[in-house]
Design an enzyme around this catalytic site. Structure first.
Site, PDB file in Angstrom:
ATOM      1  N   GLU A 322       0.593  -1.426  -0.276  1.00  0.00           N
ATOM      2  CA  GLU A 322      -0.361   0.105  -0.218  1.00  0.00           C
ATOM      3  C   GLU A 322       0.930   1.169   0.342  1.00  0.00           C
ATOM      4  O   GLU A 322       0.421   2.190  -0.656  1.00  0.00           O
ATOM      5  CB  GLU A 322      -0.858  -0.230   0.958  1.00  0.00           C
ATOM      6  CG  GLU A 322      -2.368   1.074   1.389  1.00  0.00           C
ATOM      7  CD  GLU A 322      -3.099   0.978   2.315  1.00  0.00           C
ATOM      8  OE1 GLU A 322      -3.999   1.644   2.066  1.00  0.00           O
ATOM      9  OE2 GLU A 322      -2.839  -0.090   2.514  1.00  0.00           O
ATOM     10  N   HIS A 351       7.920 -27.302   2.031  1.00  0.00           N
ATOM     11  CA  HIS A 351       7.281 -28.997   1.666  1.00  0.00           C
ATOM     12  C   HIS A 351       6.216 -27.920   0.781  1.00  0.00           C
ATOM     13  O   HIS A 351       4.646 -28.574   0.330  1.00  0.00           O
ATOM     14  CB  HIS A 351       6.544 -29.387   2.560  1.00  0.00           C
ATOM     15  CG  HIS A 351       7.358 -30.359   3.504  1.00  0.00           C
ATOM     16  ND1 HIS A 351       8.260 -31.007   3.613  1.00  0.00           N
ATOM     17  CD2 HIS A 351       8.282 -29.515   4.833  1.00  0.00           C
ATOM     18  CE1 HIS A 351       9.088 -31.253   4.787  1.00  0.00           C
ATOM     19  NE2 HIS A 351       9.101 -30.400   5.174  1.00  0.00           N
ATOM     20  N   LYS A 455     -12.764   2.519  -3.178  1.00  0.00           N
ATOM     21  CA  LYS A 455     -14.150   3.049  -2.409  1.00  0.00           C
ATOM     22  C   LYS A 455     -15.147   3.216  -3.257  1.00  0.00           C
ATOM     23  O   LYS A 455     -16.179   3.237  -2.884  1.00  0.00           O
ATOM     24  CB  LYS A 455     -13.686   3.621  -0.723  1.00  0.00           C
ATOM     25  CG  LYS A 455     -12.508   2.709   0.122  1.00  0.00           C
ATOM     26  CD  LYS A 455     -12.495   3.606   1.337  1.00  0.00           C
ATOM     27  CE  LYS A 455     -11.524   3.284   1.901  1.00  0.00           C
ATOM     28  NZ  LYS A 455     -10.743   3.528   3.140  1.00  0.00           N
TER      29      LYS A 455
END
Length: 530
Positions: A322, A351, A455
Site C-alpha cells: 500500500e 514442503h 471505495k
C-alpha cells in the site's frame, strides 16, 4: 565466490544491534561496491527527506496530513506540545482502562468480568492487532480476542456464533478513523444487532478508537459508550499498530505495550544514522532497490521461521504494497512502482513453494526471519544431541544456502526471541525501510489513491443497485437487462446491473431471474415482494 570470500562478505555486511539482540545479514544480496557507491547520493536525499518527515512536513498532500507515527514511541520528537500531550495522555488512558477491565472496576452489566474482545477494523486497523495478538498474547490472556475484519456475512456469523454464550461478557472495540469506512461500520451494526437479539445494551460493552469529532466519536459519546480513544490524523492505518489502534487491544490481552514502544524507539534511533552500513533500514532499502532495479521487478518473499510470527508476512504485505504501489511518482510521472510481498512460514513452505524458489522463475528475493531462542525452558532431544529447534535452524540455514547456490538473493533478519521489544523493533524497522525506499524511488509512501478509488467505485455500484431495484418495484413486471439498464439511466452498466441482481437473487432479496443463466443477455428480471 569461494567460502573464504563469502565468509568475509558476511562479516563486512553484517549489522548487529546489541541492545535489541538484533542482526541483519544482507551478504547474500548480489550487489557490489560500485552499486553501493552509486546509491550514496540517493540515500543522502532520502535521509534528508526522512528528517523533514519526522520534523512535521506535509507528507500526504492529498489529505494535507503530516506523518507522525514515529512520534508515538518518542513523544519528545512531536512538532508541538499539543501533539506530545495527546500521545502521552492517550497511552496513560489506555493503560488505565486496561487495568480497570482487568481489575473488574469496568465490567459488563450481566457478567462478573469481560472475558472476550471483538475487534472490528479493516486494513491496518485489523492486520496490526492480529499480528501482535498472534506474536505476543499469552496462552491464557485475561481477555481472548476475536476479529471482524471484513464485510463477509458468513465470517461475521462465525465469530458471533463462537461467542454466542459469552456475548454478555464480550467487550467490542470498533476502530475507524473517519467512522464512515464501510467494513468496520457494517461489522459494528451487525454486532449491535447481535447484542440487541440477546437483549444486551451494546453501549455498556462498546469502545471506539477513532478520530476526534468523527461520526463514530459522536455516536459513541451520544450513546454513552464505555470509552473512546483518539486516532490521530497524522497516523495512517498501516502504521497505526503502536497507536491506540494496536496498543488498546494489546494491553487488554496482557501484552507489554511499553516494551513494544521501547523496542520501536530503539530501532528508530538506530535507523536515523546516515551511515548506510550502520543503518538496518537503509540496508533493507538498499537491498530492495538492488533486487528489483529500483522498479520492483522482483517480489519479496517473507519466511518467518517461528509460528508466532506467522502473520508478519501478511502485515508486511499491506505496509509495503500500500505504501509503495503507486502509479505516479512525486513529479507526476507514470512509473507504476511497488514491490509485491507474499509468504507464510518456515519450515512449512519447504514442503510447499520453496521448490519454485529454488528451481523456478527467479522473480523474487527472500527474507528469512530467524529467532535464536527455541522455547522457554529446555528442549527434549529428538535425535541424540539434536532438538526440534536444531532442525528448524538447520532448515533455515539449508534453504538459505540452497537458494544462494542457485543464484537466488536473500536477506536474513535475526532476533534473539519473540517478545514485545523485538516485535516493536521489527515494526519500526520495516516502517522506516519503506519510508526510505519510497524516497529512493521518488514516490509518496503515505497516501493510497488506489484504495480510495476502489471505495468510490463500490459506492457507485451500491447506488446503481438501489436505482435498479426502484425501477423493478415501480414497473411490477419482468424486464430485460437492457431495458432495465435504460430505465435506470445507466445503459452502459448492464454487466454491473446483472451481477448485482444475481447477488440479490441468490440471497432471497425479492429479485427473480428468468431465462437461460448461461446466456445473461436473454434473462428477464422481476421483483417479488417477500
Amino acid at each position: 565466490m569461494d567460502a573464504a570470500a563469502l565468509w568475509q562478505r558476511y562479516q563486512d555486511w553484517l549489522y548487529y544491534h546489541e541492545g535489541l539482540g538484533f542482526y541483519l545479514d544482507v551478504s547474500r544480496m548480489g550487489f557490489d561496491g560500485p552499486f553501493f557507491e552509486g546509491m550514496k547520493p540517493k540515500f543522502d536525499r532520502a535521509f534528508k527527506d526522512m528528517a523533514a518527515l519526522e520534523g512535521g512536513a506535509i507528507a500526504n498532500p492529498d489529505e494535507n496530513r503530516m506523518v507522525g507515527h514515529y512520534w508515538l514511541r518518542n513523544p519528545d520528537l512531536a512538532p508541538s506540545p499539543e501533539f506530545k500531550q495527546e500521545i502521552v495522555e492517550t497511552l496513560e488512558q489506555i493503560e488505565a482502562f486496561a487495568q480497570k477491565v482487568h481489575s473488574r472496576d469496568v465490567k459488563p452489566p450481566f457478567a462478573p468480568k469481560f472475558t472476550d474482545i471483538i475487534s472490528i477494523g479493516i486494513g491496518g486497523s485489523a492486520l496490526g492487532p492480529q499480528f501482535a495478538a498472534e506474536a505476543l498474547a499469552p496462552d491464557f490472556p485475561p481477555l481472548a480476542i476475536h476479529f471482524i475484519d471484513n464485510s463477509d456475512p458468513t465470517g461475521i456469523d462465525r465469530t458471533l456464533n463462537r461467542l454466542k454464550d459469552r456475548l454478555a461478557s464480550t467487550l467490542v472495540i470498533t476502530i475507524s478513523k473517519s467512522g464512515g469506512t464501510p467494513e468496520p461500520r457494517n461489522g459494528m451494526i451487525e454486532v449491535q444487532k447481535a447484542f440487541a437479539a440477546q437483549k444486551l445494551d451494546f453501549s455498556k460493552h462498546a469502545v471506539a478508537v477513532t478520530g476526534t469529532g468523527s461520526k463514530l466519536d459522536q455516536l459513541a459519546k451520544s450513546e454513552g459508550w464505555l470509552a473512546t480513544f483518539p486516532m490521530a490524523d497524522w497516523v495512517g492505518g498501516r502504521t497505526s499498530e503502536l497507536s491506540a489502534v494496536g496498543l488498546l487491544p494489546a494491553a487488554l490481552q496482557g501484552i507489554d505495550i511499553r516494551g513494544m514502544l521501547a523496542g520501536a524507539k530503539e530501532m528508530d534511533d538506530a535507523t536515523r544514522t546516515t551511515n548506510i552500513k550502520g543503518n538496518p533500514a537503509a540496508l533493507l532499502a538498499l537491498s530492495w532497490y538492488f533486487a528489483g532495479n529500483g522498479r520492483g521487478t522482483k517480489d519479496m518473499v517473507v519466511l518467518p521461521y517461528k509460528d508466532s510470527l506467522l502473520l508478519f508476512s501478511r502485515y508486511l504485505q499491506q505496509l509495503v504494497m500500500e505504501s509503495l504501489g503507486k502509479e505516479k511518482d512525486l513529479d507526476g510521472n507514470i512509473v507504476h512502482q511497488g514491490i509485491a510481498v507474499y509468504g507464510n512460514k518456515g519450515s512449512t513452505d519447504q514442503h510447499a513453494y520453496v521448490q519454485q524458489l529454488r528451481d523456478g522463475v527467479p522473480n523474487f528475493f527472500a527474507t528469512f526471519i530467524e529467532v535464536l531462542e527455541d522455547r522457554q525452558g529446555v528442549s527434549p532431544e529428538i535425535d541424540p544431541g539434536i532438538t526440534s529447534g536444531d532442525y528448524l535452524s538447520g532448515f533455515l540455514q539449508g534453504t538459505r544456502q540452497a537458494l544462494y547456490e542457485n543464484h537466488r538473493d536473500s536477506i536474513t533478519v535475526t532476533v534473539s526471541q519473540v517478545n514485545a521489544r523485538t516485535v516493536g523493533a521489527l515494526i519500526a524497522l520495516y516502517e522506516r525501510a519503506v519510508g526510505l525506499y519510497g524516497f529512493l524511488v521518488n514516490v509518496n509512501a503515505y497516501h493510497q489513491p488506489g484504495v480510495e478509488a476502489g471505495k468510490k467505485a463500490a459506492a457507485v455500484v451500491l447506488d446503481l443497485q438501489q436505482r435498479v431495484l426502484a425501477v423493478l418495484k415501480e414497473e411490477g413486471k419482468p424486464l430485460s437487462l437492457e431495458a432495465l439498464a435504460k430505465k435506470a439511466g445507466s445503459p452502459d452498466q448492464i454487466e454491473t446491473i446483472y451481477k448485482s441482481l444475481r447477488h440479490l437473487a441468490a440471497n432471497g432479496r425479492g429479485v427473480v431471474l428468468q431465462g437461460n443463466l448461461a446466456q445473461p443477455g436473454s434473462i428477464a428480471v422481476s421483483y417479488q415482494q417477500n
